[in-house]
Design a protein around this motif. Structure first.
Motif, short mmCIF file in Angstrom:
data_model
loop_
_atom_site.label_atom_id
_atom_site.label_comp_id
_atom_site.label_asym_id
_atom_site.label_seq_id
_atom_site.Cartn_x
_atom_site.Cartn_y
_atom_site.Cartn_z
N PRO A 213 -8.51 15.26 59.80
CA PRO A 213 -7.99 13.90 59.92
C PRO A 213 -8.54 12.93 58.88
CG PRO A 213 -9.45 14.43 61.75
CD PRO A 213 -9.19 15.71 61.03
N ASP A 214 -9.72 13.20 58.33
CA ASP A 214 -10.32 12.29 57.36
C ASP A 214 -10.14 12.75 55.92
OD1 ASP A 214 -11.30 10.45 59.29
OD2 ASP A 214 -12.96 11.81 59.73
N ALA A 215 -9.46 13.86 55.70
CA ALA A 215 -9.19 14.31 54.34
C ALA A 215 -8.23 13.34 53.65
CB ALA A 215 -8.59 15.71 54.36
N VAL A 216 -8.37 13.22 52.36
CA VAL A 216 -7.52 12.28 51.61
C VAL A 216 -6.05 12.61 51.80
CG1 VAL A 216 -6.88 11.50 49.29
CG2 VAL A 216 -9.29 11.76 49.90
N THR A 217 -5.70 13.88 51.80
CA THR A 217 -4.29 14.26 51.93
C THR A 217 -3.71 13.84 53.27
OG1 THR A 217 -5.06 16.46 52.57
CG2 THR A 217 -4.35 16.16 50.29
N THR A 218 -4.53 13.86 54.33
CA THR A 218 -4.06 13.43 55.64
C THR A 218 -4.02 11.91 55.74
OG1 THR A 218 -5.09 15.42 56.59
CG2 THR A 218 -4.41 13.71 58.12
N VAL A 219 -5.07 11.26 55.27
CA VAL A 219 -5.15 9.81 55.36
C VAL A 219 -4.04 9.14 54.56
CG1 VAL A 219 -6.58 7.80 54.79
CG2 VAL A 219 -7.62 9.80 55.86
N LEU A 220 -3.70 9.69 53.38
CA LEU A 220 -2.66 9.01 52.59
C LEU A 220 -1.31 9.06 53.30
CD1 LEU A 220 -0.49 11.01 50.87
CD2 LEU A 220 -2.59 11.59 49.66
N LEU A 221 -1.12 10.03 54.19
CA LEU A 221 0.13 10.08 54.95
C LEU A 221 0.23 8.95 55.97
CD1 LEU A 221 0.43 13.92 55.46
CD2 LEU A 221 2.10 12.46 54.30
N GLU A 222 -0.91 8.40 56.35
CA GLU A 222 -0.89 7.29 57.30
C GLU A 222 -0.38 6.01 56.65
OE1 GLU A 222 -4.59 6.84 59.41
OE2 GLU A 222 -4.94 9.00 59.46
N GLY A 223 -0.46 5.90 55.34
CA GLY A 223 0.01 4.69 54.67
C GLY A 223 -1.07 3.63 54.64
N PRO A 224 -0.69 2.34 54.64
CA PRO A 224 -1.68 1.26 54.51
C PRO A 224 -2.71 1.30 55.64
CG PRO A 224 0.57 0.40 54.38
CD PRO A 224 0.68 1.82 54.79
N ALA A 225 -3.96 1.06 55.28
CA ALA A 225 -5.01 1.01 56.31
C ALA A 225 -4.76 -0.15 57.26
CB ALA A 225 -6.38 0.87 55.65
N ASP A 226 -5.19 0.02 58.52
CA ASP A 226 -4.95 -1.01 59.52
C ASP A 226 -6.25 -1.32 60.26
OD1 ASP A 226 -3.54 -2.78 61.15
OD2 ASP A 226 -3.12 -1.24 62.65
N GLY A 227 -6.54 -2.58 60.40
CA GLY A 227 -7.75 -2.98 61.12
C GLY A 227 -7.58 -3.03 62.61
N ASP A 228 -6.35 -3.29 63.08
CA ASP A 228 -6.14 -3.46 64.51
C ASP A 228 -4.68 -3.18 64.84
OD1 ASP A 228 -5.98 -4.19 67.15
OD2 ASP A 228 -6.92 -6.14 66.91
N VAL A 229 -4.44 -2.10 65.58
CA VAL A 229 -3.06 -1.74 65.93
C VAL A 229 -2.40 -2.80 66.78
CG1 VAL A 229 -3.71 -0.46 68.00
CG2 VAL A 229 -1.62 0.16 66.78
N HIS A 230 -3.19 -3.63 67.48
CA HIS A 230 -2.63 -4.64 68.37
C HIS A 230 -2.28 -5.94 67.63
CE1 HIS A 230 -3.52 -2.20 71.87
NE2 HIS A 230 -4.73 -2.00 71.38
N ARG A 231 -2.62 -6.03 66.35
CA ARG A 231 -2.34 -7.24 65.59
C ARG A 231 -1.30 -6.90 64.52
NH1 ARG A 231 -7.28 -8.50 63.22
NH2 ARG A 231 -7.89 -9.43 65.22
N PRO A 232 -0.06 -7.36 64.68
CA PRO A 232 0.99 -7.04 63.69
C PRO A 232 0.63 -7.57 62.31
CG PRO A 232 1.94 -7.94 65.71
CD PRO A 232 0.47 -8.16 65.80
N ASP A 233 1.05 -6.84 61.28
CA ASP A 233 0.88 -7.31 59.91
C ASP A 233 1.99 -6.70 59.06
OD1 ASP A 233 0.10 -4.76 58.74
OD2 ASP A 233 -1.86 -5.04 59.64
N LYS A 234 2.02 -7.05 57.78
CA LYS A 234 3.13 -6.65 56.91
C LYS A 234 3.16 -5.15 56.63
CE LYS A 234 0.62 -7.66 52.60
NZ LYS A 234 0.64 -8.48 51.36
N GLY A 235 2.07 -4.43 56.92
CA GLY A 235 2.08 -2.99 56.70
C GLY A 235 2.69 -2.19 57.82
#
Length: 315
Positions: A213-235
């Motif tokens: 889950p922490d490999a670069v190839t897996t993380v890049l599939l997640e897209g933009p990093a997110d600080g809080d799933v409960h707080r909407p943002d442009k990503g």
């Protein structure tokens, strides 16, 4: 999706329909189909992403073992050994895309081990629409390049340590290029709805990503990093989340390699689904440790990977 949605990803390890004249192989195959269908049915899965399906015929055999209500979509682009990905579901399925090319917006100039340049995923990915109520579900399944090394001409052994190092680098480059290709595809399909001001369709990418889950190839599939799933943002329009990070610590693996558990089978979901994640588990009770050699796996009924199962609450 008024009801709960259960999604599974499972590398079923070389599910090839055997030659009719090989009685022992036919008995193993029948027992394996019974095991696979029984476990899938026992979880209540609505849709299952499969890796290492040996042929469309093998996918059809598994679909038939699951029952008449199930449907299947199979990749038309296997690797050199003939293995491919597939999707089976108890809901109507529509094939939306066969994903094979490395796009120009990705990494289209990655060298291969024979001195050329890669142009396609080693194993094609598949995107389907699952008609499971409401807008339904968009699901992609993929099987990225493994850590097994090959050398020029298909050799499985290096001539020297320099060649071994290059072989490892080529494998990592291929897996990276394949991951980027999937991310570029996701950018396209997820951003289209956002640009049109429409709510995005719930989307899942899953499969054997051959990295943790922490490999670069897996993380890049997640897209933009997110600080809080409960707080909407442009990503949010293109971001994916890895529910596997919430696996019980004692079961946070999907394969045991040389005695060590590793989580290489993943379910990545869009924000709307992540917020409705009810549970996730890796069904590891039946798997055993494997090594580099696969010769002793020919008669195996239980695959070497555990299925990962996520349940998302209905709206």
């Amino acid at each position: 999706m008024a009801n709960d949605l259960v999604v599974m990803t499972w590398n079923v390890e070389n599910l090839f329909r055997p030659d009719d004249t090989d009685t022992a192989a036919a008995e193993t195959y029948a027992a394996k189909l019974t095991y696979l269908a029984g476990l899938i049915s026992g979880t209540g899965a609505d849709v299952v992403a499969l890796q290492e399906i040996g042929s469309p015929a093998a996918a059809e055999d598994l679909r038939a073992a699951l029952g008449e209500a199930w449907q299947a979509v199979v990749s038309a682009h296997p690797d050199g050994r003939g293995i491919r990905v597939a999707v089976v579901a108890r809901h109507p399925l529509t094939e939306e895309a066969q994903i094979t090319a490395l796009p120009q917006a990705g990494l289209p100039a990655v060298p291969d081990v024979d001195g050329g340049s890669l142009t396609h995923l080693g194993r094609g990915a598949v995107q389907v629409h699952v008609d499971c109520g409401g807008p339904g579900l968009r699901l992609l399944t993929a099987h990225l390049k493994s850590k097994l090394l090959t050398y020029p001409g298909g050799r499985r052994f290096p001539h020297n340590e320099d060649e071994r190092a290059r072989g490892a680098g080529y494998a990592l480059l291929r897996r990276t290029a394949e991951a980027v290709a999937l991310r570029v595809h996701l950018n396209d399909v997820l951003a289209d709805a956002a640009l049109n001001g429409q709510p995005g369709m719930p989307t899942i990418l899953c499969g054997d990503l051959n990295d943790g889950p922490d490999a670069v190839t897996t993380v890049l599939l997640e897209g933009p990093a997110d600080g809080d799933v409960h707080r909407p943002d442009k990503g949010d329009a293109v971001r994916m989340y890895n529910p596997g990070r919430r696996l019980p610590p004692a079961r946070a693996y999907s394969r045991i390699y040389q005695g060590r558990g590793e989580l290489i089978d993943h379910i990545l979901a869009t924000r709307d689904l992540q917020l409705r994640l009810a549970s996730i588990d890796s069904l590891v009770d039946d798997i055993t440790s494997i090594g580099a050699s696969t010769r002793n796996r020919e008669a195996a009924i239980v695959p070497d990977h555990a299925p990962v199962v996520a349940r998302f609450a209905g709206r």
